[in-house]
Scaffold this active site. Structure first.
Site, PDB file in Angstrom:
ATOM      1  N   LYS A   1       0.859  -1.183   0.000  1.00 63.53           N
ATOM      2  CA  LYS A   1       0.000   0.000   0.000  1.00 63.53           C
ATOM      3  C   LYS A   1       0.886   1.221   0.000  1.00 63.53           C
ATOM      4  O   LYS A   1       2.030   1.179   0.476  1.00 63.53           O
ATOM      5  CB  LYS A   1      -0.891   0.023   1.246  1.00 63.53           C
ATOM      6  CG  LYS A   1      -2.177   0.757   1.051  1.00 63.53           C
ATOM      7  CD  LYS A   1      -3.189  -0.122   0.315  1.00 63.53           C
ATOM      8  CE  LYS A   1      -4.512   0.564   0.094  1.00 63.53           C
ATOM      9  NZ  LYS A   1      -5.527  -0.374  -0.393  1.00 63.53           N
TER      10      LYS A   1
HETATM   11  P1  NAD Z   1     -12.700   7.580  -2.656  1.00 65.29           P
HETATM   12  O1  NAD Z   1     -11.723   8.589  -2.254  1.00 65.29           O
HETATM   13  O2  NAD Z   1     -13.093   7.443  -4.087  1.00 65.29           O
HETATM   14  O3  NAD Z   1     -14.060   7.780  -1.821  1.00 65.29           O
HETATM   15  C1  NAD Z   1     -14.095   7.815  -0.430  1.00 65.29           C
HETATM   16  C2  NAD Z   1     -15.498   8.266  -0.005  1.00 65.29           C
HETATM   17  O4  NAD Z   1     -15.609   8.178   1.409  1.00 65.29           O
HETATM   18  C3  NAD Z   1     -15.796   9.721  -0.392  1.00 65.29           C
HETATM   19  O5  NAD Z   1     -17.158   9.828  -0.779  1.00 65.29           O
HETATM   20  C4  NAD Z   1     -15.560  10.451   0.925  1.00 65.29           C
HETATM   21  O6  NAD Z   1     -16.271  11.677   1.016  1.00 65.29           O
HETATM   22  C5  NAD Z   1     -16.098   9.426   1.908  1.00 65.29           C
HETATM   23  N1  NAD Z   1     -15.650   9.635   3.271  1.00 65.29           N
HETATM   24  C6  NAD Z   1     -14.401   9.921   3.712  1.00 65.29           C
HETATM   25  N2  NAD Z   1     -14.403  10.073   5.039  1.00 65.29           N
HETATM   26  C7  NAD Z   1     -15.679   9.860   5.446  1.00 65.29           C
HETATM   27  C8  NAD Z   1     -16.338   9.882   6.696  1.00 65.29           C
HETATM   28  N3  NAD Z   1     -15.650  10.154   7.814  1.00 65.29           N
HETATM   29  N4  NAD Z   1     -17.661   9.618   6.741  1.00 65.29           N
HETATM   30  C9  NAD Z   1     -18.354   9.343   5.625  1.00 65.29           C
HETATM   31  N5  NAD Z   1     -17.794   9.321   4.406  1.00 65.29           N
HETATM   32  C10 NAD Z   1     -16.474   9.579   4.316  1.00 65.29           C
HETATM   33  O7  NAD Z   1     -12.162   6.167  -2.078  1.00 65.29           O
HETATM   34  P2  NAD Z   1     -12.539   4.708  -2.547  1.00 65.29           P
HETATM   35  O8  NAD Z   1     -11.541   4.285  -3.560  1.00 65.29           O
HETATM   36  O9  NAD Z   1     -13.990   4.627  -2.850  1.00 65.29           O
HETATM   37  O10 NAD Z   1     -12.212   3.888  -1.230  1.00 65.29           O
HETATM   38  C11 NAD Z   1     -13.170   3.729  -0.173  1.00 65.29           C
HETATM   39  C12 NAD Z   1     -12.769   2.535   0.690  1.00 65.29           C
HETATM   40  O11 NAD Z   1     -12.728   1.354  -0.125  1.00 65.29           O
HETATM   41  C13 NAD Z   1     -11.385   2.628   1.326  1.00 65.29           C
HETATM   42  O12 NAD Z   1     -11.421   1.930   2.559  1.00 65.29           O
HETATM   43  C14 NAD Z   1     -10.492   1.871   0.364  1.00 65.29           C
HETATM   44  O13 NAD Z   1      -9.327   1.386   0.975  1.00 65.29           O
HETATM   45  C15 NAD Z   1     -11.442   0.740  -0.017  1.00 65.29           C
HETATM   46  N6  NAD Z   1     -11.122   0.057  -1.273  1.00 65.29           N
HETATM   47  C16 NAD Z   1     -10.996   0.756  -2.437  1.00 65.29           C
HETATM   48  C17 NAD Z   1     -10.738   0.059  -3.613  1.00 65.29           C
HETATM   49  C18 NAD Z   1     -10.695   0.746  -4.953  1.00 65.29           C
HETATM   50  O14 NAD Z   1     -10.609   0.049  -5.961  1.00 65.29           O
HETATM   51  N7  NAD Z   1     -10.754   2.058  -5.028  1.00 65.29           N
HETATM   52  C19 NAD Z   1     -10.575  -1.340  -3.593  1.00 65.29           C
HETATM   53  C20 NAD Z   1     -10.716  -2.010  -2.386  1.00 65.29           C
HETATM   54  C21 NAD Z   1     -11.000  -1.301  -1.231  1.00 65.29           C
END
Ligand code: NAD
Length: 424
Positions: free
Chosen positions: A113
């Site tokens: 990561k």
């Molecule tokens: P992103 O940045 O696209 O979106 C994150 C979202 O969470 C945004 O809408 C943001 O406003 C919201 N957010 C942040 N803090 C918050 C809070 N305190 N309360 C409510 N909402 C909040 O990120 P993402 O890529 O969608 O990732 C989200 C999660 O999924 C993370 O844990 C990431 O590690 C996990 N993840 C992502 C992927 C991927 O392919 N992008 C794959 C596996 C896991």
């Protein structure tokens, strides 16, 4: 005996949480002492200082990290997070979960990561480009298509991956699309990668609902986080006919018992970036969203939002962990004691992202590209296989679903390390 003295380098709530999960799983499968510590601790890490020129001519210096948890089963794989709250401990925990996740779903990868301490909202697009390029440039000696392959995570996206491909490719002197995944189609990205994590979450949720005798079209779902994962999960569930009764991001949360108009919410966020002032539902708090009475709650934002207090107040039938590490160890104990909520653990639930990243990397290495249907069909087949192996492990050892998933992932990494010897 293997008692090592551990430095406080990674010490943080989230790293301790990942270690606690590891310890419980290692105990459950009697993982020999001699293999424990080297399976648990990250293999190596790099901290980088990132000076960039701001639009006003001044210089700002940012701090970034890359942690490679395991390199025993292939190149390491994992996203890059741009967020003001990034710490090296958080990055290490996320790298550790990537190892178990890749191993659980049978990918030839270890876990990694990356992260940069930055609030993307405070940077212009040009500043963001300079920071992204600078970060990947500093990582060049540490990564490579056969060494470590980054991808997007919170705060990063396809455009940023495109800048990173270009920076790396300029250094090696030829286009090297396999250096990162989640990049634009024009640079060798995969059909289906953008929606892969959310499509996988929605597919698994549908499959578990079927096991419970609940048609997906009758399900009501609350989703925390409306970024890449949350929004794509909402879109896929909407397509299946489920009713999305609440959505949120870090600026606002909204409830609509009759169903949020997901297409409108997606449009709104496309133009306004965040959900603040969206008029498609009644404003609620993120806490109210998590404890709504509905069929499924999907935390798709950050770690440690399901605390013991929230866990005790959940009113859903399924908790689908789209985010990494949303449930604390103490909350896990509450859920186990309650026994009335089906948990889809993070390393299974959100594995669609890394699975399609793997497909993207394969396509880049072969210079042979697949259709979206082919990608999604292969994705769902791998998810079904992983779901089945978790169910088998649960039945065989009477484990919770989280413990079943973790023991499978950890056990396979430990086995590979044992087979190779001490070096990797
Ligand atoms: P992103 O940045 O696209 O979106 C994150 C979202 O969470 C945004 O809408 C943001 O406003 C919201 N957010 C942040 N803090 C918050 C809070 N305190 N309360 C409510 N909402 C909040 O990120 P993402 O890529 O969608 O990732 C989200 C999660 O999924 C993370 O844990 C990431 O590690 C996990 N993840 C992502 C992927 C991927 O392919 N992008 C794959 C596996 C896991």
């Amino acid at each position: 005996m293997s008692k090592v003295i551990v430095s406080p380098l990674y010490d943080s709530d989230v790293f301790r949480m990942a270690c606690r999960q590891f310890d419980l799983a290692a105990d459950a499968i009697n993982l020999p002492e001699a293999i424990r510590d080297r399976t648990k601790w990250p293999k190596r890490c790099l901290a980088v200082s990132l000076p960039i020129r701001r639009d006003d001519g001044s210089i700002s210096v940012f701090e970034g990290y890359r942690v490679q948890h395991s390199l025993s089963t292939g190149p390491s794989k994992g996203g890059i997070r741009f967020h003001p709250g990034v710490t090296i401990g958080e990055v290490a925990a996320l790298a550790m979960w990537m190892s178990w996740k890749c191993s659980l779903v049978g990918l030839p990868y270890g876990g990694a990561k990356g992260g940069v301490i930055v609030d993307p909202a405070q940077l212009s697009t040009a500043e963001m480009e300079r920071l992204s390029r600078r970060y990947i440039q500093e990582l060049i000696p540490f990564i490579g298509p056969q060494v470590d392959v980054p991808a997007p995570d919170m705060g990063t996206n396809e455009t940023i991956m495109g800048w990173m491909v270009d920076t790396y490719s300029s250094h090696v002197g030829h286009l090297e699309p396999a250096i990162v995944t989640g990049k634009p189609l024009a640079l060798g990205g995969s059909q289906g990668r953008r929606e892969a994590t959310g499509a996988g979450v929605a597919y698994l949720l549908k499959r578990y609902l079927e096991d419970m005798g609940i048609p997906v079209a009758e399900a009501t779902v609350a989703i925390q986080g409306f970024g890449n994962v949350g929004a794509e999960t909402a879109a896929a569930l909407d397509q299946y006919g489920a009713r999305i009764v609440a959505i949120s991001d870090h600026t606002a949360a909204f409830h609509h018992a009759a169903g949020i108009n997901v297409r409108r919410a997606l449009e709104y966020v496309r133009y306004n970036k965040v959900l603040r002032d969206f008029d498609g539902g009644t404003p609620i708090t993120n806490e109210e969203l998590l404890t709504l009475k509905c069929t499924a709650v999907v935390p798709a934002a950050i770690e440690r939002v399901i605390t013991p207090e929230i866990a005790a107040r959940l009113q859903c039938r399924i908790l689908a962990e789209a985010a990494n590490g949303p449930t604390t160890n103490e909350a896990d104990r509450v859920l186990d004691a309650r026994g009335d909520i089906e948990l889809i653990p993070d390393i299974l639930c959100n594995s669609g992202g890394v699975i399609v990243s793997y497909f993207e990397w394969l396509q880049n290495l072969q210079h042979f590209y697949w259709s979206r249907d082919e990608v999604l069909t292969k994705l769902f087949a791998l998810l079904d296989k992983a779901k089945e192996s978790v169910a088998y492990q649960q039945r065989k050892f009477k484990f919770s679903r989280r413990l079943a998933a973790l023991t499978l992932g950890i056990g396979r990494v430990a086995e590979a390390k044992q087979s190779r010897g001490l070096f990797p």
